[in-house]
Design a protein around this motif. Sequence first.
Motif, PDB file in Angstrom:
ATOM      1  N   ASN A  40      11.548   1.768  27.297  1.00 17.25           N
ATOM      2  CA  ASN A  40      10.113   1.991  27.455  1.00 17.25           C
ATOM      3  C   ASN A  40       9.362   0.755  27.922  1.00 17.25           C
ATOM      4  N   THR A  41      10.078  -0.325  28.194  1.00 14.65           N
ATOM      5  CA  THR A  41       9.455  -1.485  28.819  1.00 14.65           C
ATOM      6  C   THR A  41       9.391  -1.306  30.334  1.00 14.65           C
ATOM      7  N   ASN A  42      10.452  -0.733  30.901  1.00 13.28           N
ATOM      8  CA  ASN A  42      10.541  -0.560  32.349  1.00 13.28           C
ATOM      9  C   ASN A  42      10.209   0.851  32.828  1.00 13.28           C
ATOM     10  N   PHE A  43      10.310   1.824  31.913  1.00 17.40           N
ATOM     11  CA  PHE A  43      10.079   3.216  32.277  1.00 17.40           C
ATOM     12  C   PHE A  43       9.072   3.843  31.316  1.00 17.40           C
ATOM     13  N   THR A  44       8.323   4.818  31.817  1.00 19.29           N
ATOM     14  CA  THR A  44       7.433   5.557  30.928  1.00 19.29           C
ATOM     15  C   THR A  44       8.271   6.448  30.012  1.00 19.29           C
ATOM     16  N   GLU A  45       7.705   6.804  28.870  1.00 16.88           N
ATOM     17  CA  GLU A  45       8.437   7.630  27.901  1.00 16.88           C
ATOM     18  C   GLU A  45       8.862   8.965  28.509  1.00 16.88           C
ATOM     19  N   ASP A  46       8.043   9.479  29.424  1.00 19.92           N
ATOM     20  CA  ASP A  46       8.356  10.770  30.044  1.00 19.92           C
ATOM     21  C   ASP A  46       8.889  10.591  31.468  1.00 19.92           C
ATOM     22  N   ILE A  47       9.623   9.497  31.693  1.00 18.29           N
ATOM     23  CA  ILE A  47      10.227   9.282  33.001  1.00 18.29           C
ATOM     24  C   ILE A  47      10.891  10.576  33.466  1.00 18.29           C
ATOM     25  N   THR A  48      10.633  10.952  34.707  1.00 13.75           N
ATOM     26  CA  THR A  48      11.116  12.238  35.212  1.00 13.75           C
ATOM     27  C   THR A  48      11.883  12.039  36.510  1.00 13.75           C
ATOM     28  N   MET A  49      13.092  12.588  36.541  1.00 19.53           N
ATOM     29  CA  MET A  49      13.849  12.638  37.783  1.00 19.53           C
ATOM     30  C   MET A  49      13.771  14.063  38.307  1.00 19.53           C
ATOM     31  N   ILE A  50      13.192  14.227  39.488  1.00 21.27           N
ATOM     32  CA  ILE A  50      13.088  15.556  40.089  1.00 21.27           C
ATOM     33  C   ILE A  50      14.484  16.004  40.486  1.00 21.27           C
ATOM     34  N   ALA A  51      14.939  17.116  39.917  1.00 18.57           N
ATOM     35  CA  ALA A  51      16.306  17.589  40.160  1.00 18.57           C
ATOM     36  C   ALA A  51      16.352  19.103  40.056  1.00 18.57           C
TER      37      ALA A  51
END
Length: 285
Positions: free
Chosen positions: A49-60
């Motif tokens: 959560n330092t580099n990515f948002t908690e809800d990081i989303t990969m469109i797949a």
Amino acid sequence: MKNSVTLFLIIIGLSMVSCNNTKIEKNIKMYSDTWNHIVNDGNLDLINNTNFTEDITMIASPENVVGIENFKAYYQNFITGFSDIEFTVVDIFGQGDNIVKHWKFKGKHTGDFFGIPATEKSVDIEGVTIAKMKDGKIAQEQDFMDNTLFMQQLGLSPNPENATIINQLYTNFGEGNIEAVLGMMDPNIQWNESSCSSYSDGNPYSSPEAILNGVFGRIGQDNEYFKLENIELAGLGDNKVLASLNYDGKSKKTEQTYKTTVVHLWTLNNGKITAFQQYIGIGKQ
């Protein structure tokens, strides 16, 4: 006085452009450094959560990969599936909170990769990623690459007949024709449920009858309804078919509905299914 106001507005405008350029440069540097260490160094702990948002989303497809732990689990397949990795950013640029990255990936397939056993083949592919940033963190990604070329480099030449057989199996299952499903199996089939599944206690199920009693029968007993949705098939070499899909069901015990993303790896020989391996992704069975 008019000239003074005009000069002031020009200075403010130049300052805003400068600040915006500084933000873009900062985002690009953070983004590039983070992915360099994740892929080339195998440092998956940087997916945090330092580099990515908690809800990081990969469109797949068929379902997005959402959340830090699921995102990390997805990329674990690349780190453990390949050795001698070389990940290179060919070009990268940004505008606002958007980043576009042209990349190249080299590696040798020496480990399990989304259920595909090591082929010892080397790959050299390239693609493009469109990313979105939010408050200096990576919030969304979408990759574009030639998956057909990727599979060819792995030496996995698909047999279209195998995919047709598996498609028919799913059709039979959806229609409740379990007898037809069992009839498509080799008498000595080796069937393995994911270790996350409550039905893995019988692994390996070594006959159609064992699968009927230990898996299909229990699914019917445990659920008010159970459906397979969003099925996508990819024919592989070595008589294998990879399927990604969702389980959509409702538990009798908890009365809770659930939707689970899974991957099925099928092995066939002379038109009969000889092996099955289930991998559970997002959610639980």
